[in-house]
Every structure is written in structure tokens, then in C-alpha cells.
Design an enzyme around this catalytic site. Structure first.
Site, PDB file in Angstrom:
ATOM      1  N   ARG A 199       0.794  -1.235   0.000  1.00  0.00           N
ATOM      2  CA  ARG A 199       0.000   0.000   0.000  1.00  0.00           C
ATOM      3  C   ARG A 199       0.827   1.288   0.000  1.00  0.00           C
ATOM      4  O   ARG A 199       0.385   2.317   0.532  1.00  0.00           O
ATOM      5  CB  ARG A 199      -0.963   0.015   1.197  1.00  0.00           C
ATOM      6  CG  ARG A 199      -1.977  -1.108   1.195  1.00  0.00           C
ATOM      7  CD  ARG A 199      -2.916  -1.029  -0.012  1.00  0.00           C
ATOM      8  NE  ARG A 199      -3.883  -2.120   0.038  1.00  0.00           N
ATOM      9  CZ  ARG A 199      -3.689  -3.314  -0.520  1.00  0.00           C
ATOM     10  NH1 ARG A 199      -2.578  -3.551  -1.213  1.00  0.00           N
ATOM     11  NH2 ARG A 199      -4.596  -4.256  -0.438  1.00  0.00           N
ATOM     12  N   SER A 250     -11.192   1.022   3.375  1.00  0.00           N
ATOM     13  CA  SER A 250     -10.418   0.606   4.551  1.00  0.00           C
ATOM     14  C   SER A 250      -9.685   1.797   5.155  1.00  0.00           C
ATOM     15  O   SER A 250      -8.987   2.528   4.456  1.00  0.00           O
ATOM     16  CB  SER A 250      -9.411  -0.480   4.170  1.00  0.00           C
ATOM     17  OG  SER A 250     -10.080  -1.641   3.733  1.00  0.00           O
ATOM     18  N   GLU A 320      -4.548   4.066   6.555  1.00  0.00           N
ATOM     19  CA  GLU A 320      -4.394   3.981   5.106  1.00  0.00           C
ATOM     20  C   GLU A 320      -4.969   5.246   4.477  1.00  0.00           C
ATOM     21  O   GLU A 320      -4.497   5.701   3.443  1.00  0.00           O
ATOM     22  CB  GLU A 320      -5.120   2.740   4.583  1.00  0.00           C
ATOM     23  CG  GLU A 320      -4.916   2.442   3.123  1.00  0.00           C
ATOM     24  CD  GLU A 320      -5.467   1.092   2.721  1.00  0.00           C
ATOM     25  OE1 GLU A 320      -6.254   1.047   1.759  1.00  0.00           O
ATOM     26  OE2 GLU A 320      -5.139   0.091   3.378  1.00  0.00           O
TER      27      GLU A 320
END
Length: 330
Positions: A199, A250, A320
Site C-alpha cells: 500500500r 479501509s 491507510e
């Protein structure tokens, strides 16, 4: 020239950073960029440009439709000594109620795509929506992008953060990206240049802007088969994640070997609410806007989750979602 995405920081004031002397001279006036059809507008609300549906105004906002207009926007920011924040679909973003100082460049109108039927190479502009691209690939019989259909972002943001789902990610198919660098030059970056990990990439938090990217997919499959697989991934997302209310997807990265959602749920926080922001009952790694939430509600819920998971598991959850602007702790 300075190009960056503003960092999050906590303050006791909910006032925007004061405008520079140069921008004060043209305050509240629409600016037409020479040689383009591009317009810089003052005090544009960003709530409608983020999937959370929260956030204050951009001091200045521009939405270029081609690379010429994008370059003109960057030049304007440089001439006016304005910091730059790049905004794609706003799907992985929490903008503070104070808004964002400087120039916000929306890339959602930078759109084009080209499919090479023989090689499977796909070149797409930064503003192309990821779900739309997944469906296009399926229609062409190109395999390798089915997993991305449920990601509510744009190509530019996906390249920067190495977006992923269902055991697939951008790094798996990435070939190269055209990037507008802080010195105003266009450069091509390969996967090795970006140093992809879970990520994230070297572009994250940097001063460069992705303008387009090329991916390697596998051509020649039956479009009906690829479409069916893509549809299956979409249905799985809809059945397991809360898409009925505004969210950013998320909120936290998964701290392997755990999932963030499991840690949050086991900490007793599923359904927990601050103001109109709630830990989603369907999936604990989602925070949803139940209607009328403020960015401050969401921010404080994020901090509450981090504190409780740390207390229960001695694990620091890393967001995130990118938080931009001034936030006030409750």
C-alpha cells in the site's frame, strides 16, 4: 517549484492558514489560465469531491482536462507561491473541516485509455476511475484487473498508493507511469523506480504528479468469462463491506499477521460512534458517515480506535486514509 500533498497536523484553531500576499490581491476572483480553458476558482467546497462527503473549502481549486492545462496550473501555483495538493476521486482522503490552503488540483477530468489488443498493454490517464477500467478490461477480454473493480479511486491515486484487493495489487501489473516532476519536466517511472511495497510507493508524500500509467494485462480471454469474474469480485465487496453510506474504504493498513478489522472488532469497537461517524457494523475497518458527520468526528474516531487497539493489543494501527489539513482533538 513546490508540489506536495499537505500533511495532517493537529491544532487548536479551526481557521485556514492565511493566504499569501500575492493571492490576497486576487482574493474571491476567478482566474483564467492563459492558453487554456482552465479556471482557478476560490473557496470551493471539497465535501462533494471526497467519498466521505465531508471537508472544508479549497483556498483555490482547479480541474485541468489535459496535460497542457495541468502544467499551466502548476505554473500558476509556482508564480503565486502556493502549495499544491493533488485530489483524484477523493476516495482515500479525509479533508479537515478547515479546508486546504493553497491550490487544490483535481485530476478527475484527466481521462483517456488505450488498449493494445495484441500485447495486452493498457495506457490510461490519471483521472480514469479504477472500477470503470476494470469493466473495460473485461469487455476487451483482458485478464489481470478483475480484483480492482471494487476500488473507488482513480488510476493516479492507485499508482501512488499501490492499491490492492483480493490478493492483487497495482504492483503486480504495473509497467510504467508518466509523472510531472516538481521541476516541471515529464519523466517516465518504472516499477523499480517506485519501490512498491504494501500500500505504498516512493511517490507517496512526494512532490510529483502522476499523469498516466501503463499496465500489463493478459489479452485473448473470453470477455464473458472475465466479466463474470469481475462481477464476482464486485458482488463480494458489496456483500462484505458497507457501501450504503459514505466512507473512504479501509481506514487502516493490515498489521500482518492480523487484519485491522479483526483487531478493531475484538477491541469491542464495532458500531462505536462519535458524533455522526461510526465504526461500520458490517466491517470494522470502515468508518461510515451516518449523515451529517464532520471531518472532526471521523478524525477523532480514528484516534479513538488507534488508542483502544494499542491498549488491547500493543499494536499501533497505521491509517491507510490520508488526512489533510488542520484537525482539532476532542
Amino acid at each position: 517549484m513546490t508540489i506536495f500533498s499537505a500533511d495532517t497536523y493537529i491544532c487548536d484553531s479551526e481557521k485556514l492558514i492565511a493566504s499569501s500576499k500575492k493571492t490576497a490581491q486576487v482574493d474571491n476572483k476567478v482566474i483564467y489560465l492563459p492558453g487554456t480553458d482552465c479556471v482557478v476558482r476560490p473557496k470551493v467546497s471539497l465535501a462533494g469531491y471526497t467519498s466521505y462527503r465531508v471537508g472544508g473549502p479549497a483556498e483555490w481549486y482547479v480541474a485541468p482536462r489535459d496535460i497542457t492545462a495541468l502544467e499551466a496550473s502548476i505554473r500558476y501555483a509556482y508564480e503565486q507561491s502556493l502549495p499544491v495538493t493533488v485530489l483524484g476521486a477523493g476516495s482515500n482522503l479525509l479533508v479537515s473541516d478547515c479546508g486546504i490552503s493553497g491550490l487544490v488540483i483535481g485530476t478527475r477530468h484527466l481521462r483517456h485509455s488505450h488498449f493494445e489488443e495484441e500485447t495486452g498493454l493498457v495506457t490510461v490517464a490519471a483521472g480514469e476511475a479504477i472500477p470503470g477500467l476494470a469493466w473495460q478490461a473485461a469487455e476487451h477480454g483482458f485478464q489481470g484487473f478483475e480484483w480492482a473493480v471494487g476500488i473507488p479511486g482513480t488510476v493516479g491515486g492507485a499508482v501512488v498508493m499501490n492499491a490492492g484487493a483480493h490478493n492483487g495489487c497495482i504492483a503486480d501489473i504495473f509497467v510504467s507511469a508518466e509523472v510531472l516532476c516538481e521541476d516541471g519536466t515529464l519523466r517516465t517511472f518504472t516499477s523499480e523506480d517506485l519501490g512498491y511495497t504494501y500500500r505504498t510507493s516512493k511517490l507517496q508524500g512526494g512532490k510529483n504528479i502522476v499523469t498516466q500509467a501503463t499496465f500489463q494485462l493478459q489479452p485473448g480471454a473470453d470477455p464473458a468469462v472475465v466479466t463474470a469474474t469481475t462481477k464476482h469480485h464486485k458482488e463480494h465487496r458489496l456483500n462484505t463491506q458497507p457501501y450504503d453510506k459514505p466512507s473512504c474504504g479501509s481506514v487502516f493498513r493490515n498489521p500482518k499477521p492480523y487484519s485491522a478489522g479483526w483487531l478493531i472488532e475484538q477491541s469491542g469497537l464495532k458500531g462505536y460512534q462519535i458524533g455522526k461517524a461510526q465504526v461500520a457494523p458490517r466491517h470494522a475497518n470502515f468508518i461510515i458517515n451516518c449523515g451529517g458527520a464532520s471531518a472532526c468526528d471521523i478524525f477523532n474516531l480514528i484516534r479513538h480506535i488507534q488508542h483502544n487497539v494499542k491498549e488491547h493489543w500493543s499494536i499501533a494501527l497505521e491509517p491507510e486514509v490520508k488526512m489533510i489539513g488542520n484537525f482539532k482533538m476532542a
